[in-house]
Design a protein around this motif. Structure first.
Motif, short mmCIF file in Angstrom:
data_model
loop_
_atom_site.label_atom_id
_atom_site.label_comp_id
_atom_site.label_asym_id
_atom_site.label_seq_id
_atom_site.Cartn_x
_atom_site.Cartn_y
_atom_site.Cartn_z
N VAL A 22 0.98 -1.19 0.03
CA VAL A 22 0.07 -0.06 0.00
C VAL A 22 0.91 1.32 -0.07
N HIS A 23 0.64 2.09 -0.93
CA HIS A 23 1.44 3.42 -1.15
C HIS A 23 0.49 4.34 -0.50
N LEU A 24 0.86 5.01 0.63
CA LEU A 24 0.03 6.30 1.21
C LEU A 24 0.18 7.26 0.31
N ALA A 25 -0.96 8.10 0.34
CA ALA A 25 -0.86 9.53 -0.29
C ALA A 25 -0.56 10.55 0.80
N PRO A 26 0.16 11.68 0.32
CA PRO A 26 0.25 12.64 1.44
C PRO A 26 -0.94 12.88 2.47
N SER A 27 -0.50 13.10 3.51
CA SER A 27 -1.54 13.17 4.66
C SER A 27 -2.47 14.62 4.43
N ARG A 28 -3.90 14.65 4.68
CA ARG A 28 -4.57 15.65 4.58
C ARG A 28 -5.32 15.88 5.90
N SER A 29 -6.28 16.83 6.12
CA SER A 29 -7.15 16.90 7.09
C SER A 29 -7.81 15.47 7.23
N PRO A 30 -8.11 15.08 8.42
CA PRO A 30 -8.78 13.59 8.53
C PRO A 30 -10.43 14.16 8.43
N TYR A 31 -10.68 15.10 8.45
CA TYR A 31 -11.97 15.65 8.11
C TYR A 31 -12.83 16.02 6.83
N ILE A 32 -13.88 15.83 6.63
CA ILE A 32 -14.56 15.93 5.50
C ILE A 32 -14.94 17.46 5.27
N ARG A 155 -9.57 7.94 2.65
CA ARG A 155 -8.97 8.52 1.77
C ARG A 155 -8.15 9.75 2.24
N ASN A 156 -8.86 10.29 3.51
CA ASN A 156 -8.20 11.60 4.21
C ASN A 156 -7.02 11.21 5.17
N GLN A 157 -7.04 9.95 5.39
CA GLN A 157 -6.01 9.57 6.32
C GLN A 157 -4.67 9.15 5.22
N GLY A 158 -4.99 9.22 4.00
CA GLY A 158 -3.85 8.97 2.91
C GLY A 158 -3.72 7.82 2.42
N ASN A 159 -4.93 6.93 2.48
CA ASN A 159 -4.94 5.47 2.07
C ASN A 159 -5.21 5.51 0.28
N PRO A 160 -4.86 4.80 -0.41
CA PRO A 160 -5.19 4.33 -1.76
C PRO A 160 -6.72 4.17 -1.67
N PRO A 161 -7.33 4.25 -2.99
CA PRO A 161 -8.97 4.20 -2.96
C PRO A 161 -9.31 2.79 -3.15
#
Length: 359
Positions: A22-32, A155-161
């Motif tokens: 699993v390749h994680l994306a850059p982290s973003r805000s955990p909220y929607i 997704r917001n955690q940085g996980n791939p779809p």
């Protein structure tokens, strides 16, 4: 928005496949939207609705009859019924009210509702079938909505779809449909088949009786299949974790509280209390989601937040109260409310961004 892709039809069968790292994306805000908005309108509604349902159970608000415009109801029934209808019609802000979406699908937004209304008004069989369809599509749709919110948190955690997507989809359907099939409110859902007797289809009208006679079998089957799936889900999640997947706390919180609420309500509550709790939490989440995604467009048009919010809530709530108080003998208008329900489930299925594999 992507082209419509029914989630179930194109979901491969469940299996644990060899998964690449699993390749994680850059982290973003955990909220929607933001911490306060998410907790109030997305994460806490299962617990808040459950608490409210328990608090009003056995009170005059829940049990005392109220007659308005010739219709008898209760205070809680009028409240939740109005909110349900309000959230159903709110999809029009995402379809007809969003120019970029409307331009892509003009026929299904204009022609299909007209044809559906004509079919319901022209055939008693179609009208009964549409009612049954709306009853069970609502269950599917509710599971899909929680799935969508959960995937956005992932997704917001940085996980791939693609990481755990099928697992989450089927877990949400199990959490909604499982307690209905196995629990105390099963017959209330299948009672929508009974009107088939009046249109000359007794074999379909007998579905509730057959389901009641085999309820124990359904309960055991749900427990067996559901239990096996939960073990499978846990094992697959551990495997994903070893490959670098980072679980989202907000996703886990949402799934656990929604699942517990669904099991408690559909499995053990009376129909009225379960209906109130589960539909209230779903409608609140959906109305908040529509405002979060479409509110900016309204604010830009009206150049102010307050008038935009008043227009949004005023429009959908006015329809909601009117639809709830509508006399079913006004068959043309009743058919309109049924079309709104069906179009809500259909439109939302392909407008939701999660119908593409980016979350």
């Amino acid at each position: 928005m992507g082209l419509p892709r029914p989630a179930l039809a194109e979901e491969p069968g469940l299996r644990v496949e060899p998964v690449r790292e699993v390749h994680l994306a850059p982290s973003r805000s955990p909220y929607i939207v933001g911490p306060v908005y998410d907790w109030v309108f997305f994460l806490l509604p299962p617990l808040l609705a459950l608490g409210l349902g328990i608090a009003i159970s056995g009170t005059a608000f829940s049990d005392a009859p109220v007659r308005l415009f010739g219709r008898e109801n209760t205070g809680s029934g009028l409240l939740v019924g109005s909110i349900i209808h309000a959230h159903l019609v709110a999809v029009l802000f995402r379809s007809h009210g969003n120019p970029s979406v409307f331009r892509r699908y003009p026929l299904r937004f204009v022609l299909v509702p007209v044809l559906a209304w004509a079919a319901i008004r022209g055939s008693a069989v179609v009208a009964v079938a549409a009612t049954v369809l709306a009853t069970f599509w609502d269950v599917w749709h509710s599971g899909a909505q929680t799935f969508g919110l959960a995937r956005i948190y992932d997704r917001n955690q940085g996980n791939p779809p693609e990481a755990g997507r099928r697992l989450d989809f089927w877990l949400n359907q199990l959490l909604y449909a499982g307690p209905i099939l196995a629990g105390a409110t099963m017959l209330d859902h299948f009672s929508s088949f009974e009107p088939f007797k009046a249109v000359g289809m007794p074999w379909l009208a007998s579905v509730p009786a057959r389901m009641t006679a085999t309820h124990r079998v359904w309960t055991l089957a749900v427990l067996a299949v559901g239990g096996a799936f939960l073990v499978f889900y846990a094992v697959a999640s551990v495997r994903l974790g070893r490959q670098g997947y980072r679980p989202s706390f907000h996703k886990v919180f949402l799934l656990v509280t929604t699942g517990a609420c669904s099991i408690y309500c559909w499995g053990f509550d009376t129909w009225g209390e379960a209906f109130f709790i589960m539909n209230l939490l779903h409608a609140v989440q959906y109305l908040a989601l529509v405002w979060a995604t479409e509110g900016r467009r309204l604010r830009e048009r009206l150049r102010s937040r307050v008038p935009a919010l008043a227009l949004f809530l005023g429009t959908v709530l006015a329809y909601g109260v009117g639809a709830e108080l509508l006399d079913p003998d006004l068959e043309g208008l009743w058919a309109c409310t049924l079309v709104v329900s069906l179009m809500h489930f259909w439109y939302d299925g392909f407008i939701w961004s999660v119908t593409r594999r980016h979350v």
